[in-house]
Write an enzyme that holds these catalytic residues in place. Structure first.
Site, mmCIF file in Angstrom:
data_model
loop_
_atom_site.group_PDB
_atom_site.id
_atom_site.type_symbol
_atom_site.label_atom_id
_atom_site.label_comp_id
_atom_site.label_asym_id
_atom_site.label_seq_id
_atom_site.Cartn_x
_atom_site.Cartn_y
_atom_site.Cartn_z
ATOM 1 N N ARG A 33 0.807 -1.214 0.000
ATOM 2 C CA ARG A 33 0.000 0.000 0.000
ATOM 3 C C ARG A 33 0.852 1.281 0.000
ATOM 4 O O ARG A 33 0.451 2.307 0.541
ATOM 5 C CB ARG A 33 -0.998 0.021 1.179
ATOM 6 C CG ARG A 33 -1.749 -1.297 1.342
ATOM 7 C CD ARG A 33 -2.520 -1.699 0.108
ATOM 8 N NE ARG A 33 -3.619 -0.824 -0.190
ATOM 9 C CZ ARG A 33 -4.842 -0.940 0.308
ATOM 10 N NH1 ARG A 33 -5.145 -1.905 1.110
ATOM 11 N NH2 ARG A 33 -5.795 -0.105 -0.031
ATOM 12 N N ARG B 221 -2.648 6.309 -0.087
ATOM 13 C CA ARG B 221 -2.726 6.195 1.373
ATOM 14 C C ARG B 221 -1.943 7.230 2.148
ATOM 15 O O ARG B 221 -2.539 7.957 2.913
ATOM 16 C CB ARG B 221 -2.346 4.789 1.841
ATOM 17 C CG ARG B 221 -3.536 3.855 1.806
ATOM 18 C CD ARG B 221 -3.371 2.732 2.779
ATOM 19 N NE ARG B 221 -4.675 2.148 3.087
ATOM 20 C CZ ARG B 221 -4.839 1.030 3.745
ATOM 21 N NH1 ARG B 221 -3.812 0.361 4.163
ATOM 22 N NH2 ARG B 221 -6.041 0.587 3.999
ATOM 23 N N ARG C 183 -5.373 12.827 -6.526
ATOM 24 C CA ARG C 183 -6.709 12.259 -6.340
ATOM 25 C C ARG C 183 -7.791 13.330 -6.243
ATOM 26 O O ARG C 183 -8.908 13.153 -6.736
ATOM 27 C CB ARG C 183 -6.721 11.429 -5.066
ATOM 28 C CG ARG C 183 -7.686 10.279 -5.132
ATOM 29 C CD ARG C 183 -7.891 9.736 -3.749
ATOM 30 N NE ARG C 183 -8.918 10.514 -3.090
ATOM 31 C CZ ARG C 183 -9.851 9.994 -2.329
ATOM 32 N NH1 ARG C 183 -9.869 8.725 -2.106
ATOM 33 N NH2 ARG C 183 -10.765 10.752 -1.791
ATOM 34 N N ASP D 46 -6.777 -1.825 -7.709
ATOM 35 C CA ASP D 46 -7.327 -2.476 -6.520
ATOM 36 C C ASP D 46 -7.671 -3.912 -6.851
ATOM 37 O O ASP D 46 -7.899 -4.254 -8.014
ATOM 38 C CB ASP D 46 -8.576 -1.747 -6.018
ATOM 39 C CG ASP D 46 -8.844 -2.090 -4.562
ATOM 40 O OD1 ASP D 46 -8.239 -1.463 -3.678
ATOM 41 O OD2 ASP D 46 -9.630 -3.028 -4.309
ATOM 42 N N TYR E 220 -15.621 -10.686 -0.682
ATOM 43 C CA TYR E 220 -16.244 -9.382 -0.982
ATOM 44 C C TYR E 220 -17.487 -9.547 -1.856
ATOM 45 O O TYR E 220 -18.475 -8.819 -1.700
ATOM 46 C CB TYR E 220 -15.239 -8.451 -1.674
ATOM 47 C CG TYR E 220 -14.254 -7.825 -0.705
ATOM 48 C CD1 TYR E 220 -14.648 -6.777 0.127
ATOM 49 C CD2 TYR E 220 -12.944 -8.260 -0.617
ATOM 50 C CE1 TYR E 220 -13.758 -6.200 1.014
ATOM 51 C CE2 TYR E 220 -12.037 -7.696 0.266
ATOM 52 C CZ TYR E 220 -12.457 -6.661 1.079
ATOM 53 O OH TYR E 220 -11.577 -6.091 1.973
HETATM 54 C C1 LIG Z 1 -8.307 -6.063 0.845
HETATM 55 C C2 LIG Z 1 -7.695 -5.193 -0.236
HETATM 56 C C3 LIG Z 1 -8.359 -4.142 -0.935
HETATM 57 N N1 LIG Z 1 -7.448 -3.632 -1.841
HETATM 58 C C4 LIG Z 1 -6.237 -4.273 -1.723
HETATM 59 C C5 LIG Z 1 -6.385 -5.290 -0.752
HETATM 60 C C6 LIG Z 1 -5.310 -6.301 -0.394
HETATM 61 C C7 LIG Z 1 -4.281 -5.747 0.497
HETATM 62 C C8 LIG Z 1 -4.733 -5.507 1.908
HETATM 63 O O1 LIG Z 1 -5.118 -6.464 2.574
HETATM 64 O O2 LIG Z 1 -4.648 -4.346 2.340
HETATM 65 C C9 LIG Z 1 -5.009 -4.078 -2.503
HETATM 66 C C10 LIG Z 1 -4.643 -2.737 -2.985
HETATM 67 N N2 LIG Z 1 -5.380 -1.580 -3.003
HETATM 68 C C11 LIG Z 1 -4.676 -0.568 -3.537
HETATM 69 C C12 LIG Z 1 -3.422 -1.091 -3.961
HETATM 70 C C13 LIG Z 1 -2.430 -0.252 -4.758
HETATM 71 C C14 LIG Z 1 -1.038 -0.546 -4.717
HETATM 72 C C15 LIG Z 1 -0.391 -0.361 -3.355
HETATM 73 O O3 LIG Z 1 -0.144 0.771 -2.960
HETATM 74 O O4 LIG Z 1 -0.040 -1.376 -2.721
HETATM 75 C C16 LIG Z 1 -3.384 -2.437 -3.581
HETATM 76 C C17 LIG Z 1 -2.275 -3.480 -3.741
HETATM 77 C C18 LIG Z 1 -5.103 0.826 -3.710
HETATM 78 C C19 LIG Z 1 -6.181 1.370 -2.860
HETATM 79 N N3 LIG Z 1 -7.374 0.764 -2.501
HETATM 80 C C20 LIG Z 1 -8.126 1.609 -1.754
HETATM 81 C C21 LIG Z 1 -7.419 2.830 -1.605
HETATM 82 C C22 LIG Z 1 -7.929 4.067 -0.854
HETATM 83 C C23 LIG Z 1 -8.867 4.789 -1.754
HETATM 84 C C24 LIG Z 1 -8.799 6.274 -1.600
HETATM 85 O O5 LIG Z 1 -7.821 6.889 -2.047
HETATM 86 O O6 LIG Z 1 -9.767 6.764 -1.075
HETATM 87 C C25 LIG Z 1 -6.210 2.685 -2.301
HETATM 88 C C26 LIG Z 1 -5.121 3.714 -2.483
HETATM 89 C C27 LIG Z 1 -9.477 1.332 -1.208
HETATM 90 C C28 LIG Z 1 -9.743 -0.015 -0.640
HETATM 91 N N4 LIG Z 1 -9.564 -1.215 -1.306
HETATM 92 C C29 LIG Z 1 -9.883 -2.266 -0.457
HETATM 93 C C30 LIG Z 1 -10.328 -1.691 0.767
HETATM 94 C C31 LIG Z 1 -10.776 -2.488 1.974
HETATM 95 C C32 LIG Z 1 -10.270 -0.287 0.641
HETATM 96 C C33 LIG Z 1 -10.704 0.772 1.617
HETATM 97 C C34 LIG Z 1 -9.754 0.997 2.699
HETATM 98 C C35 LIG Z 1 -8.378 1.422 2.222
HETATM 99 O O7 LIG Z 1 -8.110 2.601 2.050
HETATM 100 O O8 LIG Z 1 -7.588 0.514 1.986
HETATM 101 C C36 LIG Z 1 -9.768 -3.699 -0.807
#
Ligand SMILES: Cc1c2[nH]c(c1CCC(=O)O)Cc1[nH]c(c(CCC(=O)O)c1C)Cc1[nH]c(c(CCC(=O)O)c1C)Cc1[nH]c(c(C)c1CCC(=O)O)C2
Length: 342
Positions: A26, A30, A39, A76, A153
């Site tokens: 991540r 973030r 964004r 994602d 999911y």
């Molecule tokens: C379970 C899961 C998700 N997404 C992901 C997982 C597996 C890894 C883990 O267990 O953390 C994987 C993921 N999601 C995102 C990436 C991008 C690459 C990285 O930086 O690693 C990766 C590899 C971007 C994202 N995915 C998401 C964001 C935040 C969105 C925003 O900018 O508002 C980002 C940058 C949103 C997301 N996406 C998901 C959730 C639960 C959420 C909301 C909470 C959060 O912020 O993580 C599902």
């Protein structure tokens, strides 16, 4: 491809390295204010992920700003359900939400195996732009969710502490469960192959919700599908990160993945004994980065000493949390680089 820095690829293949490579789950998005600036020009996460030029820009930000040894494509894991016919929304501060979920055979009949060229070309386009812009500075990691986590999911409709609806489906309708898991697996194989074709240099499969299944359930509903994905893609090094799956570490190590990701609950020395010859990745508690600089130094050095230099990629035990200070992340990266080159 000639890389200026291919430490992460060499470590994944088990080759000698001059120092330990480091990246963070991540890392794209973030924590960086520079990410939020990009964004905020758009409606939100989904639009950003679907705009290849901007997705490429935020993918490269951590390479420039943090000094990591690999980029991970900004996207994602939930793009797979969407490409199968279940669109998601990203609700600010609450996370993903699926307006439609899978409950019955007829819901399943409305889904399809993802056609990557049709539905996910925004990801492969972004990968091509990143590869061109990085120009060999560091490798690019592609990724997908593991079938069980994606299934969770699609049944649950969003995040959950227990995922009890998704687990209930495994117990009440194993037949439908296996059908859906196979469709997700076929979609994921198409998707990861397309990422490699577009230029991804290595791949990671995230099984974020591994930890809520029993060993029996994990062996029946998760391992066979993770195995299929591993066997279908042989072109690049692969990592399996199954969070909290300490109870099946040996089984994961038997699959064709080069690297096993560890969460922070696992002991490095014991894990080495359990996985044999594989490369390990991890596993600092992300919360350790809330500590002061001295405590980050101490915890990072302890981690590096416990894993040893070879067959190891430094990372956290799960993704960065949004409120972690980027300067502390940089400090963690610098400690890895300095301490492991001694
Ligand atoms: C379970 C899961 C998700 N997404 C992901 C997982 C597996 C890894 C883990 O267990 O953390 C994987 C993921 N999601 C995102 C990436 C991008 C690459 C990285 O930086 O690693 C990766 C590899 C971007 C994202 N995915 C998401 C964001 C935040 C969105 C925003 O900018 O508002 C980002 C940058 C949103 C997301 N996406 C998901 C959730 C639960 C959420 C909301 C909470 C959060 O912020 O993580 C599902």
């Amino acid at each position: 491809m000639v890389f200026q820095n291919d430490l992460v690829l060499r470590a994944a293949r088990g080759e000698k390295v001059e120092r330990t490579p480091v990246w963070l789950m991540r890392q794209a998005g973030r924590i960086l204010p520079e990410y939020r600036a990009v964004r905020n020009k758009l409606s939100g996460f989904i639009e950003l992920a679907q705009t290849p030029e901007l997705a490429a820009e935020v993918t490269i930000q951590p390479v420039d700003l943090l000094g990591v040894d690999a980029a991970i494509i900004f996207s994602d894991i939930l793009v797979i359900p969407e490409a199968m016919g279940l669109p998601y929304e990203m609700v600010e501060k609450r996370g993903p939400h699926f307006p439609k979920t899978v409950e019955t055979e007829s819901d399943l009949a409305n889904l399809r195996v993802a056609n990557v060229e049709e539905s996910l070309s925004y990801v492969t386009e972004a990968i091509k732009i990143v590869k061109n812009d990085l120009n060999g500075r560091v490798p690019l990691i592609g990724f997908a969710g593991a079938p069980w986590t994606i299934f969770a999911y699609m049944i649950e409709g969003g995040g959950s502490k227990t995922f009890s609806k998704a687990k209930a489906m495994l117990y009440t309708n194993p037949q439908l469960s296996h059908k859906l898991l196979q469709m997700i697996t076929d979609s994921t194989i198409n998707y990861l192959k397309a990422q490699v074709m577009a230029g991804a240099d290595m791949l990671q499969v995230f099984d974020s919700w591994a930890g809520i299944l029993s060993p029996q359930q994990y062996n029946e509903f998760a391992i066979p599908y993770i195995k299929q994905i591993g066997e279908a893609i042989e072109e690049v090094p692969k990592t399996i990160f199954a969070k909290d799956a300490h109870y099946v570490l040996e089984s994961l190590a038997e699959l064709s993945y080069n690297t096993i990701g560890l969460d922070w609950t696992l002991d490095p020395v014991q894990s080495r004994k359990r996985v044999g010859d594989k490369t390990l990745q991890g596993n600092l508690d992300p919360c350790a980065l809330y500590g002061d600089y001295d405590s980050i130094t101490k915890n990072t050095k302890n981690m590096l000493d416990a894993f040893g230099r070879d067959k190891y990629i430094a990372n956290l035990g799960h993704g960065l949390y949004p409120d972690i200070n980027p300067d502390k992340v940089k400090h963690f990266i610098n400690v890895v680089k300095e301490h492991s080159s001694k």
